[in-house]
Design a protein around this motif. Structure first.
Motif, PDB file in Angstrom:
ATOM      1  N   ASP A  21      12.192  49.881  19.227  1.00 45.68           N
ATOM      2  CA  ASP A  21      13.029  48.882  18.713  1.00 45.68           C
ATOM      3  C   ASP A  21      12.655  47.389  19.178  1.00 45.68           C
ATOM      4  O   ASP A  21      12.521  46.443  18.360  1.00 45.68           O
ATOM      5  CB  ASP A  21      14.660  49.196  19.133  1.00 45.68           C
ATOM      6  N   ARG A  61      23.472  50.996  16.633  1.00 43.18           N
ATOM      7  CA  ARG A  61      22.244  50.191  16.606  1.00 43.18           C
ATOM      8  C   ARG A  61      21.353  50.625  15.358  1.00 43.18           C
ATOM      9  O   ARG A  61      20.724  50.021  14.666  1.00 43.18           O
ATOM     10  CB  ARG A  61      21.465  50.226  17.781  1.00 43.18           C
ATOM     11  N   ASN A  64      22.854  49.490  12.254  1.00 39.43           N
ATOM     12  CA  ASN A  64      22.338  47.863  12.162  1.00 39.43           C
ATOM     13  C   ASN A  64      20.819  47.889  11.887  1.00 39.43           C
ATOM     14  O   ASN A  64      20.598  47.129  10.668  1.00 39.43           O
ATOM     15  CB  ASN A  64      22.559  47.333  13.555  1.00 39.43           C
ATOM     16  N   ARG A  65      20.081  48.682  12.220  1.00 40.33           N
ATOM     17  CA  ARG A  65      18.635  48.551  11.976  1.00 40.33           C
ATOM     18  C   ARG A  65      18.227  49.046  10.508  1.00 40.33           C
ATOM     19  O   ARG A  65      17.612  48.772   9.795  1.00 40.33           O
ATOM     20  CB  ARG A  65      17.881  49.443  12.983  1.00 40.33           C
TER      21      ARG A  65
END
Ligand code: LMR
Ligand code: MN
Length: 394
Positions: A21, A61, A64-65
């Motif tokens: 990430d 996360r 979100n990604r």
């Protein structure tokens, strides 16, 4: 033994996902982004063996990604897993509604938000989201006001968003409650969502000069506008003959009409030619095509706009302050008006008027004959070359 094995794998997978990430962000690498999402998904599939705090963090996360990559539909499984794992946390339900809205799954969004409100009838964000759906897809203006108002007034996380203020104000205005609408807009300005109470576009470059009406000289494009005026008779002839073919002009699609009939025929949209339509309007298209601040304006359109008698267009704002909107009068009967912010004008045949349509504007046709204009959007003259190339299209 099994537990320890899982424990180790979890830690290792988490380390891998985080590393991918970070690297994806640093190198702006799509390939690494794909791999990091995959790694987060793998990790989440361990389910019960992951500590709850970590699970939430990873899921958050990962969603979100996925959003960043435009893969919202893929996030739904994760939203649902979160809801199942943490059934008492209303945020996970609201987040699912938001994802449904992003991917335009309105039926699912409505179902999910109603479900949420059944369990959490006082949740501010759920109320706001339901109000937003009532306003933008159900056209239930009265009920939308109740939910949007109560939701926003809760000031809970997530409800302070320009779009909610935009639609609450608009709904109030349509119900004739204009002083309440103005209060909402003024709060929206204080919160930093709107440039001013009249200029309520949400996709802005903040430093640009904003004024409701512009002269040809102020735009720096005087020569081009003069050229359009010099050739207005031919443009008019082309526009009028298009009106004779049934079905070319399309109804205005943004629910802006109070009463009446208002249609458009698009020649350029988001900086691209509409080839099928340009074939029908070769003269006008060739006249505007060479002028790139208009034909390449990815935040605007070039179109004929026809309005029939007894039409009223609700006060509204365009989406962006990055364009200016020119109207060339082609066929202008008496008793047709346009208000921008606080001043009202009319069109003149063969003449251009220019306004910034991110400011509130409203249109009336109280006459008895068809009104026809050519609308030409141009890039705001203060944008840099780089901005004109990189701003996302609208
Ligand atoms: C608008 O740009 O919203 C309207 O003014 C267009 C029109 O046809 O009057
Ligand atoms: Mn408009």
């Amino acid at each position: 033994m099994e537990v320890r094995k899982n424990g180790t794998s979890t830690k290792a997978l988490y380390g891998l996902a985080i590393a991918l990430d970070r690297l994806a962000e640093k190198l702006r690498s799509n390939k690494l982004l794909v791999e990091s999402i995959q790694a987060y998904e793998n990790l989440l599939s361990y389910g019960k063996n992951i500590p709850e705090m970590l699970y939430k963090k990873v899921a958050d996360r990962c969603i979100n990604r996925m959003r960043f990559k435009g893969e919202n539909a893929r996030a739904i499984t994760i939203h649902k897993a979160l809801i199942e794992k943490f059934p008492t946390d209303v945020n996970f339900r609201n987040n699912l509604t938001i994802t449904y809205l992003i991917i335009d799954k309105l039926v699912s969004a409505r179902r999910n938000v109603l479900d949420t409100l059944k369990k959490w009838p006082n949740n501010g964000l759920a109320k706001t989201l339901y109000g937003f759906i009532l306003k933008t897809s159900d056209n239930n203006i009265e009920k939308s006001v109740k939910y949007l108002k109560e939701g926003i007034e809760s000031r809970e996380p997530g409800v302070l968003d320009g779009r909610f203020f935009f639609h609450l104000g608009d709904a109030l205005l349509r119900l004739g409650r204009s002083s309440e609408a103005m209060e909402v807009y003024e709060t929206g300005v204080k919160e930093g969502f709107f440039l001013s109470k009249y200029q309520r576009s949400l996709y802005n470059v903040d430093r640009l000069t904003g004024r409701p009406w512009w002269t040809k000289e102020q735009t720096t494009y005087k020569k081009f506008f003069d050229l359009l005026e010099e050739n207005w008779m031919n443009i008019r002839k082309e526009g009028l003959s298009l009106l004779n073919s049934k079905g070319l002009f399309k109804d205005e699609a943004e629910n802006l009409i109070d009463v009446g009939d208002w249609k458009q025929f698009e020649l350029f949209s988001r900086g691209r030619k509409v080839p099928k339509n340009c074939k029908q309007a070769p003269y006008t298209c060739s006249l505007v095509e060479f002028f790139t601040p208009a034909s390449h304006c990815r935040r605007g359109q070039i179109k004929f706009s026809v309005m029939h008698p007894d039409t009223h267009v609700w006060p509204h704002c365009g989406p962006t302050n990055c364009r200016l909107r020119a109207h060339l009068g082609l066929k202008i009967p008496p008793k047709t008006f346009i208000r921008v912010a606080e001043s009202t004008r009319t069109w003149t045949e063969g003449k251009i008027i220019i306004f910034d349509d991110s400011f509130e504007h409203e249109v009336w046709h109280n006459g008895t004959e068809t009104r026809l204009i050519l609308i030409v959007d141009v890039w705001h003259p203060e944008l840099t070359a780089n901005e004109k190339q990189t701003l996302p299209a609208i």
